[in-house]
Motif scaffolding. Sequence first.
Motif, PDB file in Angstrom:
ATOM      1  N   TYR A 113     -33.902  13.991  56.442  1.00 53.19           N
ATOM      2  CA  TYR A 113     -33.194  12.876  55.783  1.00 53.19           C
ATOM      3  C   TYR A 113     -31.730  13.183  55.454  1.00 53.19           C
ATOM      4  CZ  TYR A 113     -37.196   9.776  54.859  1.00 53.19           C
ATOM      5  OH  TYR A 113     -38.241   8.898  54.976  1.00 53.19           O
ATOM      6  N   LYS A 114     -31.298  14.427  55.634  1.00 58.53           N
ATOM      7  CA  LYS A 114     -30.022  14.806  54.999  1.00 58.53           C
ATOM      8  C   LYS A 114     -28.819  14.016  55.509  1.00 58.53           C
ATOM      9  CE  LYS A 114     -29.273  19.010  57.645  1.00 58.53           C
ATOM     10  NZ  LYS A 114     -29.496  20.427  57.605  1.00 58.53           N
ATOM     11  N   ARG A 143     -30.821   9.138  50.901  1.00 57.26           N
ATOM     12  CA  ARG A 143     -31.739  10.285  50.984  1.00 57.26           C
ATOM     13  C   ARG A 143     -32.660  10.254  49.761  1.00 57.26           C
ATOM     14  NH1 ARG A 143     -30.796  15.148  48.755  1.00 57.26           N
ATOM     15  NH2 ARG A 143     -28.566  14.799  48.643  1.00 57.26           N
TER      16      ARG A 143
END
Length: 608
Positions: free
Chosen positions: A412-413, A418
């Motif tokens: 997800y970064k 996020r």
Amino acid sequence: MTERRLLLGNEAIARGLIENGCAMATSYPGTPASEILAAVAFFQKENKISMHTQWAVNEKTALEIAYAGCQTGLRAAVSMKQVGLNVASDPLMSAAYMGTKGGFIVISADDPGPISSQTEQDSRLMAMMARIPVLDPDTPLQAKEMIGRAYELSETFKSPVMLRPTTRVCHSRQDVGLEKIQPNDREVNFEKDPSRWAATPRFRFHLHNEVEEKLAAMARHEPTQPLRLNPEAKAPKAIIASGVAAAHTREILKELGLWETIPFYQVLQPFPLHSDFITHWIESYEEILVVEETMAVIEMQLADRHRVKGRESKTVPSVGELYPEDIQEIIAKFCGVQSERHEIPFFTGRRPTLCAGCPHRASFFAIKKAARKGIYTSDIGCYTLGLNLGAVDTVLCMGAAISQAAGFYHAYKNEEKRPDIVATIGDSTFFHAGVPPLIDAVVQQVKFVLVILDNRTTAMTGSQPTPTSGRGACGEPLEAVDIETLVRGCGIKYCREGNPYQLNEFIDLMKEAVKYSRENGPAVVISRYPCVIDLARKGETTEHIPVKVTEDCDGCAFCIKQFECPALIYHEDEDKDEKYVSIDRILCTDCGVCLNVCPKGAIVLKNK
Ligand code: SF4
Ligand code: SF4
């Protein structure tokens, strides 16, 4: 006269170890194997035996310690559950090549069903992969007797030997005779032999050859050969069974009136299967039924798909525990006789839940408040029940809460939104497999919060000590390891401790940790409060904060769904149009945590 005792299967195994001169016993707790080491400690104390008995930090470490004991000539044993064997598989594979000096037994308890495990894997397949023999007991009594056979087999062939009991053997009780205890005072003598004990790949090839030669010889070893239990029976069909399935089959053949007609063999050593018997079975019978748990280990070695019926051929269900009524149906069909299926009523009861007063419940409540819509990775322990509270999204295996949190962060970064990631892990599981992934998360600066649920014990498996306990398997004082020092030693800069019973303060702490993790990197919160069951065992109690539910309760069920304390009882009377919650005074531990849970303020101090 021989003393007799009603022993649990695991106690019978422990007694077998003690009677056969075991000098080193190690373990990591896991159902259904947990009671083995505790019972070794009991018999050790009862009989004033000098030996090393240890709860190790994980199964790999436990196996390596006990294996070193057998390298010095002592008899040693390590016990674990079947998924623990996955953790210990690395040293097991190598130990099989290197061989043994003193007898060495690896006890891996399987859990067909599964009843309390992530998988219903068959440890006998692990024995096949490791190339070591495995013995499969049908009852507590046979499990105890097999310890002597296993040590004899191990010392004859200089190989580790596996004993594979299943849950029904481990957790049933039987009247067992106590035999004389053999001395365990052999000379401790490690003989240096680097070409074996520190073998490089060139030597390993020779050792592998040696292993295969040993297996061929073990497949002719008389003391562990299959038992022909009804030699008078003659028919073109035969039944072969092992483990608990053999005990059921024996009874069922008698009940169906087939004992005198259908030849029945019990396999004691499913791998390596005795070569003469393989030939005998294939040459003597037109059809063979194999009844075994959990995978087709015996069936696979018979390798005659047309005549051998079992799990592979789907004659026997390919998954799940084999109940007596299932085996009866399979045997009746195989033998062409009528049989009525008697279903045993199965009571499901309520779903498992955290105990009343459990500090984990408060921790999960705070996590959900602090990281709404977060991803919650978790781990193996009673806190897995945070599932019911919507505070556990993943459970893979020991230690994976942390590595999976890292995996989700990396995935997800680069996304615009996020999610917050909160991992939960118990204190024992953290020591077992949580430290390496935490180091990894520090190196990678994973933005997540790790909550270490430190209840000072290994609660789910019966309150065995953890490295923080400062006591050993026999209650002896040991050095304690401090979790915060360890966490900071891994490179974590944000590490705070909190008491989940102080719920509002703990929610604030969780919010602070989540904020830190969003902006900086990994954060650790140690949620510390003792397990209520462990406290009760010691005759202690939680803080005494009695509560009551007032008439302000409108029956919204928020406390039931979001907090799920079993002492909070929901009532609904449609006729009177009444819905409300009350407190079960027998279950309630007066922990007072639910004071902070009701959004209507309907749960208040009792003396208010
Ligand atoms: S005690 Fe509070 S949260 Fe629980 S049902 Fe009643 S009003 Fe709802
Ligand atoms: S005080 Fe509340 S949370 Fe604690 S055990 Fe009793 S009902 Fe459950």
